[in-house]
Design a protein around this motif. Structure first.
Motif, PDB file in Angstrom:
ATOM      1  N   GLY A  44      74.147 -35.238  39.154  1.00 53.40           N
ATOM      2  CA  GLY A  44      73.803 -34.951  37.575  1.00 53.40           C
ATOM      3  C   GLY A  44      72.271 -34.751  37.515  1.00 53.40           C
ATOM      4  O   GLY A  44      72.043 -34.841  36.143  1.00 53.40           O
ATOM      5  N   PHE A  45      71.548 -34.967  38.571  1.00 55.88           N
ATOM      6  CA  PHE A  45      70.146 -35.008  38.686  1.00 55.88           C
ATOM      7  C   PHE A  45      69.552 -36.293  37.767  1.00 55.88           C
ATOM      8  O   PHE A  45      68.406 -36.243  37.567  1.00 55.88           O
ATOM      9  CB  PHE A  45      69.665 -33.809  38.069  1.00 55.88           C
ATOM     10  CG  PHE A  45      69.941 -32.429  38.731  1.00 55.88           C
ATOM     11  CD1 PHE A  45      69.472 -32.222  40.065  1.00 55.88           C
ATOM     12  CD2 PHE A  45      70.574 -31.463  38.182  1.00 55.88           C
ATOM     13  CE1 PHE A  45      69.920 -31.131  40.901  1.00 55.88           C
ATOM     14  CE2 PHE A  45      71.078 -30.427  38.894  1.00 55.88           C
ATOM     15  CZ  PHE A  45      70.546 -29.938  40.042  1.00 55.88           C
ATOM     16  N   VAL A  46      70.300 -37.288  37.809  1.00 56.20           N
ATOM     17  CA  VAL A  46      69.927 -38.560  37.058  1.00 56.20           C
ATOM     18  C   VAL A  46      68.828 -39.014  37.845  1.00 56.20           C
ATOM     19  O   VAL A  46      67.824 -39.728  37.466  1.00 56.20           O
ATOM     20  CB  VAL A  46      71.217 -39.514  36.816  1.00 56.20           C
ATOM     21  CG1 VAL A  46      70.519 -40.869  36.340  1.00 56.20           C
ATOM     22  CG2 VAL A  46      72.242 -39.041  36.119  1.00 56.20           C
ATOM     23  N   GLY A  47      68.855 -39.275  39.313  1.00 58.19           N
ATOM     24  CA  GLY A  47      67.643 -39.700  40.041  1.00 58.19           C
ATOM     25  C   GLY A  47      66.493 -38.967  39.805  1.00 58.19           C
ATOM     26  O   GLY A  47      65.334 -39.645  39.840  1.00 58.19           O
ATOM     27  N   GLN A  48      66.400 -37.678  39.624  1.00 58.04           N
ATOM     28  CA  GLN A  48      65.121 -36.950  39.417  1.00 58.04           C
ATOM     29  C   GLN A  48      64.811 -37.370  37.919  1.00 58.04           C
ATOM     30  O   GLN A  48      63.495 -37.467  37.656  1.00 58.04           O
ATOM     31  CB  GLN A  48      65.379 -35.461  39.408  1.00 58.04           C
ATOM     32  CG  GLN A  48      65.870 -34.998  40.817  1.00 58.04           C
ATOM     33  CD  GLN A  48      67.005 -35.789  41.483  1.00 58.04           C
ATOM     34  OE1 GLN A  48      68.157 -35.361  40.842  1.00 58.04           O
ATOM     35  NE2 GLN A  48      66.907 -36.401  42.644  1.00 58.04           N
ATOM     36  N   ILE A  49      65.401 -37.305  37.018  1.00 53.21           N
ATOM     37  CA  ILE A  49      65.277 -37.755  35.494  1.00 53.21           C
ATOM     38  C   ILE A  49      64.846 -39.132  35.558  1.00 53.21           C
ATOM     39  O   ILE A  49      63.547 -39.558  34.956  1.00 53.21           O
ATOM     40  CB  ILE A  49      66.571 -37.620  34.742  1.00 53.21           C
ATOM     41  CG1 ILE A  49      66.941 -36.338  34.567  1.00 53.21           C
ATOM     42  CG2 ILE A  49      66.153 -38.548  33.079  1.00 53.21           C
ATOM     43  CD1 ILE A  49      68.245 -36.040  33.920  1.00 53.21           C
TER      44      ILE A  49
ATOM     45  N   ALA B  49      65.804 -48.577  37.476  1.00 50.95           N
ATOM     46  CA  ALA B  49      67.064 -48.903  38.085  1.00 50.95           C
ATOM     47  C   ALA B  49      68.173 -47.942  37.701  1.00 50.95           C
ATOM     48  O   ALA B  49      69.147 -47.801  38.626  1.00 50.95           O
ATOM     49  CB  ALA B  49      67.390 -50.372  37.512  1.00 50.95           C
ATOM     50  N   VAL B  50      68.229 -47.477  36.560  1.00 49.79           N
ATOM     51  CA  VAL B  50      69.057 -46.330  36.013  1.00 49.79           C
ATOM     52  C   VAL B  50      69.419 -44.987  37.089  1.00 49.79           C
ATOM     53  O   VAL B  50      70.281 -44.584  37.229  1.00 49.79           O
ATOM     54  CB  VAL B  50      69.460 -46.169  34.657  1.00 49.79           C
ATOM     55  CG1 VAL B  50      69.486 -47.300  33.922  1.00 49.79           C
ATOM     56  CG2 VAL B  50      68.062 -45.195  34.270  1.00 49.79           C
TER      57      VAL B  50
ATOM     58  N   ALA C 215      73.670 -45.917  22.557  1.00 50.06           N
ATOM     59  CA  ALA C 215      74.396 -45.954  23.761  1.00 50.06           C
ATOM     60  C   ALA C 215      73.815 -47.058  24.644  1.00 50.06           C
ATOM     61  O   ALA C 215      74.773 -47.600  25.354  1.00 50.06           O
ATOM     62  CB  ALA C 215      74.146 -44.564  24.401  1.00 50.06           C
ATOM     63  N   LYS C 216      72.518 -47.139  25.086  1.00 51.63           N
ATOM     64  CA  LYS C 216      71.943 -48.279  25.743  1.00 51.63           C
ATOM     65  C   LYS C 216      72.489 -49.591  25.311  1.00 51.63           C
ATOM     66  O   LYS C 216      72.778 -50.366  26.054  1.00 51.63           O
ATOM     67  CB  LYS C 216      70.545 -47.948  26.111  1.00 51.63           C
ATOM     68  CG  LYS C 216      70.218 -46.738  26.690  1.00 51.63           C
ATOM     69  CD  LYS C 216      68.831 -46.759  27.082  1.00 51.63           C
ATOM     70  CE  LYS C 216      67.953 -46.542  25.893  1.00 51.63           C
ATOM     71  NZ  LYS C 216      66.456 -46.692  26.425  1.00 51.63           N
TER      72      LYS C 216
ATOM     73  N   ALA D  66      78.544 -43.824  30.750  1.00 48.92           N
ATOM     74  CA  ALA D  66      78.833 -43.391  29.432  1.00 48.92           C
ATOM     75  C   ALA D  66      77.874 -43.859  28.562  1.00 48.92           C
ATOM     76  O   ALA D  66      77.635 -43.499  27.348  1.00 48.92           O
ATOM     77  CB  ALA D  66      80.080 -43.558  29.001  1.00 48.92           C
ATOM     78  N   THR D  67      77.133 -45.123  28.893  1.00 51.48           N
ATOM     79  CA  THR D  67      76.312 -45.859  27.811  1.00 51.48           C
ATOM     80  C   THR D  67      74.941 -45.786  28.352  1.00 51.48           C
ATOM     81  O   THR D  67      74.091 -45.245  27.844  1.00 51.48           O
ATOM     82  CB  THR D  67      76.871 -47.285  27.766  1.00 51.48           C
ATOM     83  OG1 THR D  67      76.954 -47.883  29.009  1.00 51.48           O
ATOM     84  CG2 THR D  67      78.200 -47.304  26.877  1.00 51.48           C
ATOM     85  N   LEU D  68      74.599 -46.702  29.354  1.00 52.72           N
ATOM     86  CA  LEU D  68      73.279 -46.995  29.773  1.00 52.72           C
ATOM     87  C   LEU D  68      72.445 -45.663  30.549  1.00 52.72           C
ATOM     88  O   LEU D  68      71.358 -45.446  29.942  1.00 52.72           O
ATOM     89  CB  LEU D  68      73.195 -48.036  30.951  1.00 52.72           C
ATOM     90  CG  LEU D  68      71.623 -48.771  31.298  1.00 52.72           C
ATOM     91  CD1 LEU D  68      71.071 -48.889  29.936  1.00 52.72           C
ATOM     92  CD2 LEU D  68      71.888 -49.638  32.262  1.00 52.72           C
ATOM     93  N   LEU D  69      73.135 -45.288  31.462  1.00 56.40           N
ATOM     94  CA  LEU D  69      72.587 -44.014  31.849  1.00 56.40           C
ATOM     95  C   LEU D  69      72.373 -42.586  30.798  1.00 56.40           C
ATOM     96  O   LEU D  69      71.349 -42.169  30.790  1.00 56.40           O
ATOM     97  CB  LEU D  69      73.339 -43.544  33.013  1.00 56.40           C
ATOM     98  CG  LEU D  69      73.211 -43.938  34.379  1.00 56.40           C
ATOM     99  CD1 LEU D  69      73.686 -45.637  34.350  1.00 56.40           C
ATOM    100  CD2 LEU D  69      73.479 -43.544  35.767  1.00 56.40           C
ATOM    101  N   MET D  70      73.812 -42.314  30.332  1.00 57.38           N
ATOM    102  CA  MET D  70      73.509 -41.341  29.215  1.00 57.38           C
ATOM    103  C   MET D  70      72.455 -41.632  28.167  1.00 57.38           C
ATOM    104  O   MET D  70      71.698 -40.501  27.715  1.00 57.38           O
ATOM    105  CB  MET D  70      74.705 -41.078  28.764  1.00 57.38           C
ATOM    106  CG  MET D  70      74.834 -39.511  27.968  1.00 57.38           C
ATOM    107  SD  MET D  70      74.179 -38.396  29.105  1.00 57.38           S
ATOM    108  CE  MET D  70      75.425 -38.202  30.273  1.00 57.38           C
ATOM    109  N   GLY D  71      72.563 -42.832  27.848  1.00 52.79           N
ATOM    110  CA  GLY D  71      71.463 -43.072  26.604  1.00 52.79           C
ATOM    111  C   GLY D  71      70.155 -43.041  27.116  1.00 52.79           C
ATOM    112  O   GLY D  71      69.141 -42.496  26.308  1.00 52.79           O
TER     113      GLY D  71
END
Length: 366
Positions: free
Chosen positions: A311-316, A302-303, A81-82, A46-51
């Motif tokens: 949520g494709f966060v690894g690809q982002i 790291a994030v 957010a971060k 909700a903070t670091l990753l989304m930020g």
């Protein structure tokens, strides 16, 4: 007649047992490494990753369309957010520890303290690990005194803040420093022996992702980057994509989306029933890991390292670290989606032929 010491000890132990039960305080691996750490991952998301996602989105749209108000706004809220990572972790960990409201709200502050405070003689702040430690200590002591006095509104937050602050000062930086050094060793070892550690990192982090523990929180606390983060990413992708495609016969499109973009943790109950279903995605991770480190030199931040395709966060994260080009795009698609899928299907078919995996073993209640 004096009461025997053993009787007094027994009564004290019984009293403490009843007190801890009444306050819902459980000193166990499950409560801290499963409940609290998994909750911490939600606070991080909700903070670091989304930020980070919003920050990258704003920067990329500014590059494509020039400086504009929307891009600047995305960068601004992403940065805020971060910066509130500690508060997000604090509330999430307190929630995972089943804390009452006053303790939970106070934990936003202990989280910030744990993330930012320096220790005695340690030139390092606690970071995410320090936030976790400070929140856990503050929350448990806060729970002990919650609703025990007529001035609960003063005593509970004061106890939570003071004990969380002590944890942030005494233990947070040391714990954070140790994890960072472990992360440095993993990254150095992966650079030194990319084949061996490509396998080790991909398999271990992938298994952590599927277990009821947070691989995202682990990678962030270790501050993984470079080749090690790249190996962790493909390991997580192998678990998520591998389970999604191997179980397609049982779970169809719903299972494909739930596991492929959600989490492979959904299979935990099925793994307990038949551990053999863990073999296809894990072997896929062991194969793709060294390909990522030795041949394609894939990296990440790291994030994104412990998120896989969630949520494709690894690809982002990969695009953030390596740049968004056609060359990087096809490498991401190949190593993080296509190759894990093909390997998992092939290994699963072999396991089914040998009878180790049977129809229905992957079935989810979706």
């Amino acid at each position: 007649m004096t009461t025997p010491i053993s009787c007094k000890k027994g009564k004290r132990e019984e009293f403490m047992k009843e007190f801890f039960k009444r306050k819902d305080i459980e000193i166990s691996v499950k409560r801290y490494l499963q409940d609290a750490l998994s909750a911490m991952a939600l606070g991080l998301f909700a903070t670091l990753l989304m930020g980070t996602i919003l920050d990258v989105l704003g920067a990329q749209t500014a590059n494509l369309f020039g400086d504009n108000a929307v891009s600047a706004f995305l960068v601004e809220i992403g940065g805020i957010a971060k910066g509130l990572m500690g508060a997000g972790i604090g509330i999430a960990v307190a929630h995972g520890l089943k804390s009452p409201p006053l303790v939970m709200f106070s934990s936003a502050v202990t989280g910030m303290m744990g993330a930012s405070m320096m220790g005695f003689g340690i030139e390092c702040n606690g970071g995410p690990a320090g936030a976790f430690i400070a929140c856990a200590i503050g929350a448990e002591f806060g729970k002990m005194v919650s609703k025990e006095t007529p001035v609960d509104i003063l005593v509970t937050p004061a106890t939570t803040l003071i004990m969380g602050g002590i944890g942030a000062k005494l233990f947070g930086p040391a714990f954070g420093w140790c994890l960072l050094k472990i992360g440095d060793f993993i990254m150095m070892a992966t650079e030194w022996q990319p084949f061996i550690f490509g396998i080790v990192v991909a398999v271990v982090v992938g298994l952590v992702l599927t277990a009821p523990i947070s691989s995202a929180a682990l990678c962030i606390m270790l501050d993984l980057s470079g080749l090690a983060a790249g190996a962790a990413t493909v390991g997580c992708c192998a678990q998520m994509v591998g389970f999604a495609v191997a179980s397609f016969k049982e779970n169809r499109v719903g299972g494909l989306v739930a596991q492929g973009i959600g989490t492979s943790m959904l299979q935990v109950s099925n793994i307990i029933k038949n551990p053999w279903i863990l073999v296809p995605p894990t072997l896929a991770a062991a194969i793709v890991g060294p390909i990522s480190t030795c041949m394609f030199k894939m990296t990440n931040i790291a994030v994104g390292a412990g998120m896989g395709t969630c949520g494709f966060v690894g690809q982002i994260g990969t695009f953030t670290d390596m740049g968004f080009t056609v060359d990087i795009l096809w490498k991401v698609i190949l190593l993080q989606i296509v190759l894990p899928a093909i390997l998992a299907i092939v290994i699963d078919k072999f396991m089914r032929k040998t009878g180790k995996i049977k129809d229905g073993d992957y079935k989810l209640d979706l």
